[in-house]
Design an enzyme around this catalytic site. Sequence first.
Site, PDB file in Angstrom:
ATOM      1  N   ASN A   9       0.866  -1.174   0.000  1.00 38.57           N
ATOM      2  CA  ASN A   9       0.000   0.000   0.000  1.00 38.57           C
ATOM      3  C   ASN A   9       0.908   1.231   0.000  1.00 38.57           C
ATOM      4  O   ASN A   9       1.504   1.562   1.015  1.00 38.57           O
ATOM      5  CB  ASN A   9      -0.883  -0.036   1.260  1.00 38.57           C
ATOM      6  CG  ASN A   9      -1.693   1.231   1.437  1.00 38.57           C
ATOM      7  OD1 ASN A   9      -1.801   2.044   0.519  1.00 38.57           O
ATOM      8  ND2 ASN A   9      -2.254   1.410   2.619  1.00 38.57           N
ATOM      9  N   TRP A  10       0.998   1.856  -1.151  1.00 42.35           N
ATOM     10  CA  TRP A  10       1.950   2.972  -1.288  1.00 42.35           C
ATOM     11  C   TRP A  10       1.435   4.263  -0.655  1.00 42.35           C
ATOM     12  O   TRP A  10       2.179   5.223  -0.538  1.00 42.35           O
ATOM     13  CB  TRP A  10       2.252   3.229  -2.771  1.00 42.35           C
ATOM     14  CG  TRP A  10       2.994   2.121  -3.471  1.00 42.35           C
ATOM     15  CD1 TRP A  10       3.252   0.856  -2.992  1.00 42.35           C
ATOM     16  CD2 TRP A  10       3.586   2.175  -4.769  1.00 42.35           C
ATOM     17  NE1 TRP A  10       3.960   0.134  -3.908  1.00 42.35           N
ATOM     18  CE2 TRP A  10       4.179   0.917  -5.024  1.00 42.35           C
ATOM     19  CE3 TRP A  10       3.667   3.158  -5.756  1.00 42.35           C
ATOM     20  CZ2 TRP A  10       4.847   0.630  -6.208  1.00 42.35           C
ATOM     21  CZ3 TRP A  10       4.325   2.874  -6.942  1.00 42.35           C
ATOM     22  CH2 TRP A  10       4.916   1.620  -7.160  1.00 42.35           C
ATOM     23  N   LYS A  11       0.184   4.307  -0.309  1.00 45.82           N
ATOM     24  CA  LYS A  11      -0.425   5.503   0.289  1.00 45.82           C
ATOM     25  C   LYS A  11      -0.175   6.731  -0.626  1.00 45.82           C
ATOM     26  O   LYS A  11      -0.105   6.572  -1.836  1.00 45.82           O
ATOM     27  CB  LYS A  11       0.097   5.707   1.706  1.00 45.82           C
ATOM     28  CG  LYS A  11      -0.026   4.415   2.537  1.00 45.82           C
ATOM     29  CD  LYS A  11       0.230   4.577   3.985  1.00 45.82           C
ATOM     30  CE  LYS A  11       0.063   3.230   4.682  1.00 45.82           C
ATOM     31  NZ  LYS A  11       0.178   3.289   6.116  1.00 45.82           N
ATOM     32  N   HIS A  94      -9.082   0.883   5.037  1.00 47.62           N
ATOM     33  CA  HIS A  94      -7.791   1.115   5.699  1.00 47.62           C
ATOM     34  C   HIS A  94      -7.989   2.047   6.900  1.00 47.62           C
ATOM     35  O   HIS A  94      -8.823   2.950   6.858  1.00 47.62           O
ATOM     36  CB  HIS A  94      -6.796   1.718   4.698  1.00 47.62           C
ATOM     37  CG  HIS A  94      -5.417   1.758   5.275  1.00 47.62           C
ATOM     38  ND1 HIS A  94      -4.992   2.769   6.102  1.00 47.62           N
ATOM     39  CD2 HIS A  94      -4.390   0.879   5.197  1.00 47.62           C
ATOM     40  CE1 HIS A  94      -3.744   2.506   6.487  1.00 47.62           C
ATOM     41  NE2 HIS A  94      -3.368   1.364   5.950  1.00 47.62           N
ATOM     42  N   GLU A  96      -6.424   4.518   7.937  1.00 45.06           N
ATOM     43  CA  GLU A  96      -6.300   5.954   7.651  1.00 45.06           C
ATOM     44  C   GLU A  96      -7.582   6.493   7.021  1.00 45.06           C
ATOM     45  O   GLU A  96      -7.969   7.634   7.250  1.00 45.06           O
ATOM     46  CB  GLU A  96      -5.076   6.199   6.753  1.00 45.06           C
ATOM     47  CG  GLU A  96      -3.784   6.074   7.543  1.00 45.06           C
ATOM     48  CD  GLU A  96      -2.625   5.505   6.757  1.00 45.06           C
ATOM     49  OE1 GLU A  96      -2.616   5.581   5.528  1.00 45.06           O
ATOM     50  OE2 GLU A  96      -1.706   4.957   7.418  1.00 45.06           O
ATOM     51  N   GLU A 166      -5.192  -5.340  10.492  1.00 47.47           N
ATOM     52  CA  GLU A 166      -4.146  -4.353  10.742  1.00 47.47           C
ATOM     53  C   GLU A 166      -4.423  -3.646  12.063  1.00 47.47           C
ATOM     54  O   GLU A 166      -5.205  -2.681  12.106  1.00 47.47           O
ATOM     55  CB  GLU A 166      -4.117  -3.311   9.623  1.00 47.47           C
ATOM     56  CG  GLU A 166      -3.826  -3.885   8.253  1.00 47.47           C
ATOM     57  CD  GLU A 166      -3.269  -2.825   7.315  1.00 47.47           C
ATOM     58  OE1 GLU A 166      -2.143  -2.975   6.856  1.00 47.47           O
ATOM     59  OE2 GLU A 166      -3.971  -1.835   7.061  1.00 47.47           O
ATOM     60  N   GLY A 172       2.614   1.946  10.845  1.00 42.97           N
ATOM     61  CA  GLY A 172       3.547   3.069  10.708  1.00 42.97           C
ATOM     62  C   GLY A 172       4.247   3.436  12.004  1.00 42.97           C
ATOM     63  O   GLY A 172       4.891   4.472  12.105  1.00 42.97           O
ATOM     64  N   SER A 212       3.662  -2.432  10.287  1.00 39.80           N
ATOM     65  CA  SER A 212       5.117  -2.453  10.493  1.00 39.80           C
ATOM     66  C   SER A 212       5.778  -3.780  10.133  1.00 39.80           C
ATOM     67  O   SER A 212       6.707  -4.218  10.811  1.00 39.80           O
ATOM     68  CB  SER A 212       5.468  -2.046  11.932  1.00 39.80           C
ATOM     69  OG  SER A 212       5.030  -0.728  12.176  1.00 39.80           O
ATOM     70  N   GLY A 233       3.027  -1.220   4.262  1.00 42.88           N
ATOM     71  CA  GLY A 233       3.015   0.214   3.974  1.00 42.88           C
ATOM     72  C   GLY A 233       4.424   0.696   3.693  1.00 42.88           C
ATOM     73  O   GLY A 233       4.946   0.553   2.584  1.00 42.88           O
TER      74      GLY A 233
HETATM   75  P1  PGA Z   1       3.125   0.048   7.670  1.00 43.43           P
HETATM   76  O1  PGA Z   1       1.665   0.289   7.066  1.00 43.43           O
HETATM   77  O2  PGA Z   1       3.662  -1.213   7.064  1.00 43.43           O
HETATM   78  O3  PGA Z   1       3.900   1.262   7.293  1.00 43.43           O
HETATM   79  O4  PGA Z   1       2.949  -0.073   9.165  1.00 43.43           O
HETATM   80  C1  PGA Z   1       0.781  -0.775   6.884  1.00 43.43           C
HETATM   81  C2  PGA Z   1      -0.485  -0.267   6.263  1.00 43.43           C
HETATM   82  O5  PGA Z   1      -0.844   0.899   6.494  1.00 43.43           O
HETATM   83  O6  PGA Z   1      -1.163  -0.991   5.519  1.00 43.43           O
END
Ligand code: PGA
Length: 249
Positions: A9-11, A94, A96, A166, A172, A212, A233
């Site tokens: 997931n490149w966000k 997600h 976010e 998640e 993150g 993470s 991420g």
């Molecule tokens: P992260 O993000 O690997 O940076 O913790 C995971 C995600 O948001 O899907």
Amino acid sequence: MREKIVAGNWKMNCNESETIELLNNLKSIEKPKAIRVIVAPAFTQLAKSKELLNDTSLTVAAQNMNGAISGAYTGEISADMLKGIGVTTVILGHSERRSLFQETDEILAEKVKAALKAGMEVIFCFGEKLEQRKLNTHFEVVARQLKVALFDLPGSIWKNIILAYEPVWAIGTGETASPEQAQEMHSYIRSLLVSNYDKAIADDVAILYGGSVKPNNAKEIFLGLDVDGGLIGGASLKANDFMAIVNAF
Ligand code: PGA
């Protein structure tokens, strides 16, 4: 039998030149055939990404979509628009999107239905917040998220759903769920699928872990019997790290 999947997931990262560079680097690294690899660049890079990955087995996914078919939704993207450029996989729910854009389980239920109705594959994300884990309500929280968004869907549609657990406190933050915590929750999620549907469906749904995941912890996490891969991420933005995770199986 269910697939092993690693999704990136490149966000809101990677402009056009960065996207081209990252995808070319990914293409140059060998991966085991049995692992399905998915990348989710920004909306503006999806068409280019499809073109660049045309001759590979990598899947291109969107990070979000609107649940409406079309209309006055300024700034939004529909399933039909994604399908028009050949993108048939979408990440929904997600954390976010839930926390920054107020997407509730009820809104997500609508989006999931719209995506599935349009024939898309859905990667559905969910997971508890830190305070919920501290209060020991994480199982309840996850059960509710799945019940509201997914458990009224017919069993036959589950072939188009990938789950991604998640825990919000691990996204993150550099803090991962321990392999035991991940397996414990994944096995609970599979038991919910058995009780709401049946064992055959439960056995076929891939449940990814996200939060993470890095090259140095992926192997341990993927050892969990019910952990079928990862949603990555930060580490998906470096080709070597991402492919090291893919190769950690
Ligand atoms: P992260 O993000 O690997 O940076 O913790 C995971 C995600 O948001 O899907």
